[in-house]
Design a protein around this motif. Structure first.
Motif, short mmCIF file in Angstrom:
data_model
loop_
_atom_site.label_atom_id
_atom_site.label_comp_id
_atom_site.label_asym_id
_atom_site.label_seq_id
_atom_site.Cartn_x
_atom_site.Cartn_y
_atom_site.Cartn_z
N GLU A 99 -61.43 46.04 9.59
CA GLU A 99 -62.41 47.10 9.37
C GLU A 99 -63.32 47.21 10.58
O GLU A 99 -63.68 46.21 11.20
N GLU A 100 -63.70 48.44 10.89
CA GLU A 100 -64.57 48.68 12.04
C GLU A 100 -65.87 47.87 11.95
O GLU A 100 -66.36 47.35 12.95
N SER A 101 -66.41 47.74 10.74
CA SER A 101 -67.67 47.02 10.56
C SER A 101 -67.54 45.53 10.85
O SER A 101 -68.53 44.86 11.12
N ASP A 102 -66.31 45.01 10.79
CA ASP A 102 -66.09 43.58 11.01
C ASP A 102 -65.60 43.28 12.42
O ASP A 102 -65.49 42.11 12.79
N ARG A 103 -65.29 44.30 13.20
CA ARG A 103 -64.59 44.09 14.46
C ARG A 103 -65.36 43.21 15.43
O ARG A 103 -64.82 42.27 16.01
N ALA A 104 -66.66 43.48 15.64
CA ALA A 104 -67.44 42.71 16.61
C ALA A 104 -67.52 41.25 16.21
O ALA A 104 -67.36 40.35 17.05
N LYS A 105 -67.74 41.00 14.92
CA LYS A 105 -67.83 39.61 14.44
C LYS A 105 -66.50 38.89 14.64
O LYS A 105 -66.48 37.73 15.10
N ILE A 106 -65.41 39.54 14.28
CA ILE A 106 -64.09 38.93 14.40
C ILE A 106 -63.75 38.66 15.86
O ILE A 106 -63.21 37.60 16.21
N GLU A 107 -64.07 39.58 16.74
CA GLU A 107 -63.75 39.40 18.15
C GLU A 107 -64.51 38.24 18.76
O GLU A 107 -63.99 37.54 19.64
N ARG A 108 -65.73 38.00 18.29
CA ARG A 108 -66.47 36.82 18.78
C ARG A 108 -65.75 35.53 18.38
O ARG A 108 -65.62 34.60 19.18
N ALA A 156 -68.83 26.67 9.67
CA ALA A 156 -67.84 27.74 9.70
C ALA A 156 -68.43 29.11 9.41
O ALA A 156 -67.80 30.13 9.67
N ALA A 157 -69.65 29.13 8.85
CA ALA A 157 -70.30 30.40 8.53
C ALA A 157 -71.04 30.99 9.73
O ALA A 157 -71.47 32.15 9.69
N ASN A 158 -71.20 30.21 10.80
CA ASN A 158 -71.91 30.71 11.97
C ASN A 158 -71.12 31.82 12.66
O ASN A 158 -69.89 31.76 12.73
N GLN A 159 -71.82 32.81 13.17
CA GLN A 159 -71.15 33.88 13.89
C GLN A 159 -70.45 33.34 15.13
O GLN A 159 -71.01 32.52 15.86
N GLY A 160 -69.22 33.79 15.33
CA GLY A 160 -68.47 33.35 16.49
C GLY A 160 -67.76 32.02 16.31
O GLY A 160 -67.11 31.54 17.24
N PHE A 161 -67.81 31.43 15.11
CA PHE A 161 -67.14 30.15 14.89
C PHE A 161 -65.65 30.35 14.72
O PHE A 161 -65.18 31.37 14.20
N ALA A 162 -64.87 29.36 15.16
CA ALA A 162 -63.42 29.33 14.91
C ALA A 162 -62.97 27.88 14.87
O ALA A 162 -63.53 27.03 15.55
#
Length: 267
Positions: free
Chosen positions: A94-103, A72-78
């Motif tokens: 937050e803008e800093s989290d947007r790319a990670k969250i969108e993945r 669950a810690a991997n980027q882009g996991f859901a």
């Protein structure tokens, strides 16, 4: 810990987590609103003047939800079918989290599409239709955000979906969806177990495959991480022996060939 092991082997694809919100959809995926599912935490404090009672909302109704099928810690996991609000819906982050969250959100909706096609389930097809619509309809995005704001929803809260014809039940209660995910999770974990040796399972006392890794984690262990505690871990060479690697050192067998019971555990 033994009770947790028994629970894991009885229902390995699912675990219990609080889920306070449902997105309610009709047969065509039309947004009908958001329902909140919480209880109360009651704290009684004694004072010189008597007792004061403080009531606060809990984290949400506990439900059996799909266990993470990967790290669950991997980027882009859901997770499948249920996750935190930003991983499911286009809420403000937050803008800093947007790319990670969108993945992660892209992963979530790709998984919904995979399950909808595989099961042909009416509720999942409704969810998929909603997911496609919310990517393009700014008015719908604003409507969903307003509904969440009205309920003071936090971005760490989990959300799933409710198919209106089911009369208030979440999609996690639909047998077809649960069976599909159980089969999917079993296939995923078996792939992880390929290549391991066979040996003696120290929990069941039986011979069988020894997985090279155990993807499931134990939750609710006192002093353990909120993310869960590994069944076994080997992060130092001193923990390995006899030429074995990874989880083979723990000698905890494969679910299909071994079952945990009280006689094996001495309880």
């Amino acid at each position: 810990v033994f009770e947790k092991c028994i629970e894991l082997l009885d229902a390995p694809a699912f675990e219990t987590q609080p889920v306070p919100y449902h997105v309610v959809l009709d047969e065509d995926g039309k947004f009908l609103g958001i329902t909140e599912h919480r209880g109360e935490n009651v704290t009684i404090k004694k004072t010189n003047k008597g007792e004061t009672v403080k009531r606060t909302p809990d984290r949400g109704k506990s439900r059996t939800v799909p266990r993470p099928h990967g790290n669950a810690a991997n980027q882009g996991f859901a997770r499948f079918f249920v996750d935190t609000l930003p991983r499911v819906l286009p809420v403000v982050v937050e803008e800093s989290d947007r790319a990670k969250i969108e993945r992660s959100r892209t992963t979530f909706w790709t998984q919904i599409a995979t399950a909808a096609v595989a099961t042909n389930d009416a509720a999942l097809k409704s969810v998929l239709a909603f997911g496609r619509r919310i990517k393009e309809d700014e008015k719908l995005v604003a409507e969903v955000r307003a509904a969440l704001t009205e309920k003071n929803a936090g971005n760490n809260d989990r959300v799933t979906f409710e198919y209106h014809p089911d009369g208030g039940k979440s999609i996690l209660d639909r047998p077809e969806i649960r069976k599909w995910y159980a089969d999917f999770f079993t296939q995923f974990t078996e792939t992880k177990q390929q290549g391991g040796q066979s040996g003696f399972c120290t929990l069941t006392g039986r011979l069988g495959p020894l997985p090279t890794s155990h993807p499931m984690k134990l939750s609710g262990i006192p002093g353990g991480s909120p993310m869960g505690v590994s069944i076994c871990s080997f992060d130092k060479a001193a923990f390995q022996h006899y030429g074995l690697s990874g989880a083979e050192n723990a000698a905890i067998g494969d679910r299909k060939s071994t079952r945990l019971n009280s006689s094996h555990l001495g309880i």
